[in-house]
Design a protein around this motif. Structure first.
Motif, mmCIF file in Angstrom:
data_model
loop_
_atom_site.group_PDB
_atom_site.id
_atom_site.type_symbol
_atom_site.label_atom_id
_atom_site.label_comp_id
_atom_site.label_asym_id
_atom_site.label_seq_id
_atom_site.Cartn_x
_atom_site.Cartn_y
_atom_site.Cartn_z
ATOM 1 N N UNK A 1 23.715 74.788 44.499
ATOM 2 C CA UNK A 1 25.148 75.090 44.470
ATOM 3 C C UNK A 1 25.691 74.891 43.066
ATOM 4 N N UNK A 2 26.879 75.415 42.843
ATOM 5 C CA UNK A 2 27.621 75.097 41.624
ATOM 6 C C UNK A 2 28.161 73.682 41.791
ATOM 7 N N UNK A 3 28.195 72.915 40.719
ATOM 8 C CA UNK A 3 28.721 71.555 40.808
ATOM 9 C C UNK A 3 30.168 71.549 41.289
ATOM 10 N N UNK A 4 30.909 72.601 41.005
ATOM 11 C CA UNK A 4 32.306 72.668 41.439
ATOM 12 C C UNK A 4 32.436 72.722 42.963
ATOM 13 N N UNK A 5 31.364 73.074 43.671
ATOM 14 C CA UNK A 5 31.361 73.151 45.129
ATOM 15 C C UNK A 5 30.869 71.860 45.782
ATOM 16 N N UNK B 1 44.052 68.753 44.631
ATOM 17 C CA UNK B 1 43.090 69.794 44.271
ATOM 18 C C UNK B 1 41.693 69.278 43.989
ATOM 19 N N UNK B 2 41.423 68.028 44.400
ATOM 20 C CA UNK B 2 40.108 67.409 44.184
ATOM 21 C C UNK B 2 39.729 67.387 42.709
ATOM 22 N N UNK B 3 40.721 67.242 41.845
ATOM 23 C CA UNK B 3 40.514 67.273 40.402
ATOM 24 C C UNK B 3 41.146 66.050 39.777
ATOM 25 N N UNK B 4 40.537 65.374 38.843
ATOM 26 C CA UNK B 4 39.202 65.591 38.281
ATOM 27 C C UNK B 4 38.114 64.990 39.180
ATOM 28 N N UNK C 1 28.757 57.345 33.597
ATOM 29 C CA UNK C 1 29.830 57.967 34.378
ATOM 30 C C UNK C 1 30.557 58.974 33.500
ATOM 31 N N UNK C 2 30.907 60.123 34.086
ATOM 32 C CA UNK C 2 31.578 61.212 33.375
ATOM 33 C C UNK C 2 32.650 61.784 34.293
ATOM 34 N N UNK C 3 33.782 62.172 33.723
ATOM 35 C CA UNK C 3 34.826 62.861 34.485
ATOM 36 C C UNK C 3 34.920 64.296 34.004
ATOM 37 N N UNK C 4 35.000 65.235 34.941
ATOM 38 C CA UNK C 4 35.110 66.665 34.627
ATOM 39 C C UNK C 4 36.152 67.304 35.527
ATOM 40 N N UNK D 1 33.082 72.166 35.823
ATOM 41 C CA UNK D 1 31.894 71.945 36.646
ATOM 42 C C UNK D 1 31.272 73.258 37.115
ATOM 43 N N UNK D 2 32.048 74.358 37.070
ATOM 44 C CA UNK D 2 31.493 75.671 37.451
ATOM 45 C C UNK D 2 30.344 76.079 36.545
#
Length: 90
Positions: free
Chosen positions: A5-9, A57-60, A69-72, A77-78
């Protein structure tokens, strides 16, 4: 169900390995994003897990990448494709 999957999913708790960085690096912005992701340690073969997501919106997204640890943002993430580990794909 596909486990690539795409990480955004990704859903909270999903864990897998990065299989592709820079899915859309056709323009200057895409190439810059790919460079920044690589500099953050988001490289092919790195183990990644979604730890937290924002309320709106589930962001970030907060991610564990190997031992850091990283925030995107989800739009960033797409540019990453991951293969989920078996227990996360169920």
């Amino acid at each position: 169900m596909s486990n690539v999957i795409s990480l955004s999913e990704a859903r909270l708790g999903d864990k897998g390995v990065i299989t592709r960085v820079g899915a859309d690096a056709r323009d200057e912005h895409g190439a810059e994003l790919e460079r920044r992701l690589l500099e953050l340690g988001l490289v092919e073969g790195a183990v990644i897990q979604l730890l937290h997501q924002g309320a709106i919106g589930k962001d970030p997204m907060a991610l564990k990448v190997d031992d850091m640890r990283v925030a995107l943002r989800r739009r960033e993430a797409r540019g990453l494709t991951i293969e989920l580990f078996a227990q996360a794909a169920e």
